[in-house]
Design an enzyme around this catalytic site. Structure first.
Site, PDB file in Angstrom:
ATOM      1  CE1 TYR A  40      -6.945 -43.725 -31.251  1.00 25.18           C
ATOM      2  CE2 TYR A  40      -7.269 -46.095 -31.082  1.00 25.18           C
ATOM      3  CZ  TYR A  40      -6.623 -45.014 -31.636  1.00 25.18           C
ATOM      4  OH  TYR A  40      -5.651 -45.228 -32.585  1.00 25.18           O
ATOM      5  CD  GLU A 117      -8.819 -47.487 -38.298  1.00 20.79           C
ATOM      6  OE1 GLU A 117      -7.935 -46.596 -38.305  1.00 20.79           O
ATOM      7  OE2 GLU A 117     -10.002 -47.246 -38.029  1.00 20.79           O
TER       8      GLU A 117
END
Length: 224
Positions: A40, A117
């Site tokens: 996203y 991440e």
């Protein structure tokens, strides 16, 4: 919802100590038989891993927000940038891309993403839905939960825009991140009001938002 989300208020101290860290694991991931990774944010234009198939889809109960401080990609410890995370919203939904990963690449892709991440993000597993509104499959995505120390809550969007206009980190300018996200969403015919507003505000700060290409190594899919 599946699990692996938490809540709370983050401390902004210690944002420079991500070295050697990885994303927080989610136990639910072991129950996912076929790995689909939902992107996203930067995964929309730079997955960075080999995948077999890509599908547009959305997840329910979230909105996309530039509420995660970044010191390891689009900012530095002395001047953290801003990148997107997903924030829970009962009526929200977020469009993105899901990438199907071959079983033989599963562990390597998860290891790569856990490192990428690491800056306050956690694994999370949720259902994804197709264009017809039916459930397509479960997806893994990475989210900066509200209790991680880099989570930003209550920042005025005008202040966020000023930070994005100036911040620079190891992965490049923060404004480039915003520009590439905006382009990826436009290309997918997705309009995100939060992103659109930030683009307008940064344009006012800079006198125009220049779209750029990510020049980093992008050996990311079966076609490359």
């Amino acid at each position: 919802f599946w699990g692996c989300l938490s809540s709370g208020v983050a401390s902004m101290s210690g944002l420079d100590d991500w070295k050697g860290k990885v994303a927080v694991a989610c136990a639910e991931l072991q129950h996912v038989k076929e790995l689909w990774v939902f992107g996203y944010g930067s995964l929309l234009w730079k997955p960075g891993f080999k995948y077999e198939e890509k599908k547009a889809c959305y997840v329910k109960g979230f909105i996309r927000r530039f509420w995660q401080a970044s010191t390891d990609h689009r900012g530095k410890p002395e001047f953290p940038g801003r990148v997107v995370t997903l924030v829970r919203d009962e009526k929200g939904l977020v469009w993105g891309n899901a990438y199907r990963v071959a079983e033989e690449n599963r562990e390597a892709v998860i290891e790569y993403l856990d490192e990428r991440e690491k800056g306050g993000y956690s694994q999370s597993v949720h259902p994804a839905y197709g264009r017809d509104g039916s459930k397509a499959f479960d997806v893994l995505f990475y989210i900066g939960t509200e209790d991680n120390k880099a989570f930003i809550n209550g920042e005025k969007i005008e202040d966020t825009a000023k930070i994005i206009a100036k911040a620079v980190g190891p992965s490049g300018k923060n404004v480039d991140y915003l520009g590439m996200l905006h382009k990826a969403l436009r290309d997918a015919k997705v309009e995100d009001p939060h992103v659109e507003q930030l683009v307008s505000l940064v344009e006012l700060e800079q006198g125009g938002l220049q779209m750029v290409q990510d020049n980093t190594n992008n050996n990311n899919n079966k076609n490359n």
